[in-house]
Write a protein that holds these residues in place. Sequence first.
Motif, PDB file in Angstrom:
ATOM      1  N   LYS A  66      -3.776  -5.449   0.010  1.00 42.22           N
ATOM      2  CA  LYS A  66      -3.026  -4.903   1.139  1.00 42.22           C
ATOM      3  C   LYS A  66      -1.696  -4.315   0.680  1.00 42.22           C
ATOM      4  O   LYS A  66      -1.266  -3.262   1.157  1.00 42.22           O
ATOM      5  CB  LYS A  66      -2.786  -5.997   2.182  1.00 42.22           C
ATOM      6  CG  LYS A  66      -4.061  -6.491   2.855  1.00 42.22           C
ATOM      7  CD  LYS A  66      -3.753  -7.602   3.855  1.00 42.22           C
ATOM      8  CE  LYS A  66      -5.018  -8.111   4.527  1.00 42.22           C
ATOM      9  NZ  LYS A  66      -4.731  -9.232   5.477  1.00 42.22           N
ATOM     10  N   GLU A  67      -1.038  -4.975  -0.252  1.00 35.89           N
ATOM     11  CA  GLU A  67       0.238  -4.476  -0.752  1.00 35.89           C
ATOM     12  C   GLU A  67       0.059  -3.144  -1.477  1.00 35.89           C
ATOM     13  O   GLU A  67       0.913  -2.248  -1.378  1.00 35.89           O
ATOM     14  CB  GLU A  67       0.872  -5.499  -1.693  1.00 35.89           C
ATOM     15  CG  GLU A  67       1.293  -6.800  -1.031  1.00 35.89           C
ATOM     16  CD  GLU A  67       1.917  -7.750  -2.025  1.00 35.89           C
ATOM     17  OE1 GLU A  67       2.600  -7.272  -2.957  1.00 35.89           O
ATOM     18  OE2 GLU A  67       1.729  -8.972  -1.892  1.00 35.89           O
ATOM     19  N   LEU A  68      -1.020  -2.993  -2.192  1.00 38.22           N
ATOM     20  CA  LEU A  68      -1.274  -1.771  -2.955  1.00 38.22           C
ATOM     21  C   LEU A  68      -1.826  -0.645  -2.089  1.00 38.22           C
ATOM     22  O   LEU A  68      -1.936   0.493  -2.554  1.00 38.22           O
ATOM     23  CB  LEU A  68      -2.282  -2.052  -4.083  1.00 38.22           C
ATOM     24  CG  LEU A  68      -1.825  -2.938  -5.243  1.00 38.22           C
ATOM     25  CD1 LEU A  68      -3.022  -3.318  -6.102  1.00 38.22           C
ATOM     26  CD2 LEU A  68      -0.776  -2.220  -6.094  1.00 38.22           C
ATOM     27  N   HIS A  69      -2.219  -0.963  -0.866  1.00 40.12           N
ATOM     28  CA  HIS A  69      -2.963  -0.012  -0.024  1.00 40.12           C
ATOM     29  C   HIS A  69      -4.328   0.291  -0.656  1.00 40.12           C
ATOM     30  O   HIS A  69      -4.844   1.399  -0.554  1.00 40.12           O
ATOM     31  CB  HIS A  69      -2.170   1.288   0.180  1.00 40.12           C
ATOM     32  CG  HIS A  69      -1.119   1.190   1.236  1.00 40.12           C
ATOM     33  ND1 HIS A  69      -1.049   2.052   2.299  1.00 40.12           N
ATOM     34  CD2 HIS A  69      -0.097   0.310   1.407  1.00 40.12           C
ATOM     35  CE1 HIS A  69      -0.029   1.729   3.076  1.00 40.12           C
ATOM     36  NE2 HIS A  69       0.570   0.666   2.547  1.00 40.12           N
ATOM     37  N   GLY A  70      -4.899  -0.712  -1.303  1.00 42.88           N
ATOM     38  CA  GLY A  70      -6.203  -0.557  -1.947  1.00 42.88           C
ATOM     39  C   GLY A  70      -6.075  -0.489  -3.458  1.00 42.88           C
ATOM     40  O   GLY A  70      -5.118   0.083  -3.993  1.00 42.88           O
ATOM     41  N   TYR A  71      -7.040  -1.106  -4.147  1.00 41.65           N
ATOM     42  CA  TYR A  71      -7.051  -1.055  -5.620  1.00 41.65           C
ATOM     43  C   TYR A  71      -7.481   0.333  -6.090  1.00 41.65           C
ATOM     44  O   TYR A  71      -8.409   0.930  -5.524  1.00 41.65           O
ATOM     45  CB  TYR A  71      -7.999  -2.100  -6.181  1.00 41.65           C
ATOM     46  CG  TYR A  71      -7.551  -3.537  -5.977  1.00 41.65           C
ATOM     47  CD1 TYR A  71      -6.530  -4.073  -6.741  1.00 41.65           C
ATOM     48  CD2 TYR A  71      -8.164  -4.350  -5.019  1.00 41.65           C
ATOM     49  CE1 TYR A  71      -6.105  -5.385  -6.566  1.00 41.65           C
ATOM     50  CE2 TYR A  71      -7.758  -5.667  -4.834  1.00 41.65           C
ATOM     51  CZ  TYR A  71      -6.729  -6.174  -5.612  1.00 41.65           C
ATOM     52  OH  TYR A  71      -6.310  -7.467  -5.422  1.00 41.65           O
ATOM     53  N   SER A  72      -6.821   0.828  -7.116  1.00 44.98           N
ATOM     54  CA  SER A  72      -7.178   2.117  -7.703  1.00 44.98           C
ATOM     55  C   SER A  72      -7.894   1.949  -9.036  1.00 44.98           C
ATOM     56  O   SER A  72      -8.652   2.822  -9.448  1.00 44.98           O
ATOM     57  CB  SER A  72      -5.931   2.983  -7.902  1.00 44.98           C
ATOM     58  OG  SER A  72      -5.333   3.316  -6.661  1.00 44.98           O
TER      59      SER A  72
END
Length: 301
Positions: free
Chosen positions: A199-205
């Motif tokens: 959630k903090e990353l707005h999704g794993y890349s």
Amino acid sequence: MANEQKGKKVSASFGTGVVALVFLAVGYQTALFVHRAAVVGIAANRDAPDTVYVVESQVFDDGGAVAGGGGSGGASHQRQVRRSGAKSRTAQAVRRSTAKRSFESFPFDPNTASVEDLMRLGFTQRQAESIDNYRRKGGRFRRKEDFAKSYVVADSVYDRLEPFIDIPKVDINAADSAAFDALPGIGPWFAAKMVSYRKELHGYSFPEQLMDIYRFDQEKFDALKDLITVGPCAPYPLWSLPEDSLKLHPYIRSRAHGVVLFRSNNPPEACTVDALATAGVLPPDAAAKLARCRISPPTDQ
């Protein structure tokens, strides 16, 4: 003297017991051998059953056809007829249990395949139910090799099915905490952290972002990297989010104000992560990680 005689009696009794035990073991093995030989014999005769020969007498007329009613005027002939011999119920049961079973080969996930599908793949009902019981008790096949280690999966069966085993990888952008918890070396604490960090990353890349989590080291990552995949996620709107939202990103945090100032004083075409690093807005290590993330172009924001 009495002790000596008592010792001899004990030794003799012990020797007698050993001999009896040996004979018992030999008898048991002999019985097993006879039983197996009988089963093999019955199974071997499955495709060539015992036969009996019956002599039939028939009367033919002058034209060669069988004459009805046994009247006179025809020639009498005898012939030998081959028929299957009568089988006992025990023999019939053994043949049924050793009957050749047909099987299919098709893509399957050993974690979700039904008992019926497992039987279609060539497992007996008992073997299929054993696999299902293992799964019901919380067992999971994470890799193909795990399925091969099951005691009901013979090497020859695994060699045939290995190309068809399809165990989906865990999408770290879609998995819940239970799916993360099922990964090797991941307990409830790490599973919860993997969800919250997403959630903090707005999704794993990229999968290596998991090692940003406290105490999630290289060893832990190596143990599961072949079991995970990075599914799609919405690009991070770096160039349009307000400052308070930018502060939530692990690679930006307290530098959010600097990002806002940079994008307010530069044209969209100059807004890149490398430019933020060059301008000193982001430190090199944070900029390197942020550059690997999925970020919306400034013109789209």
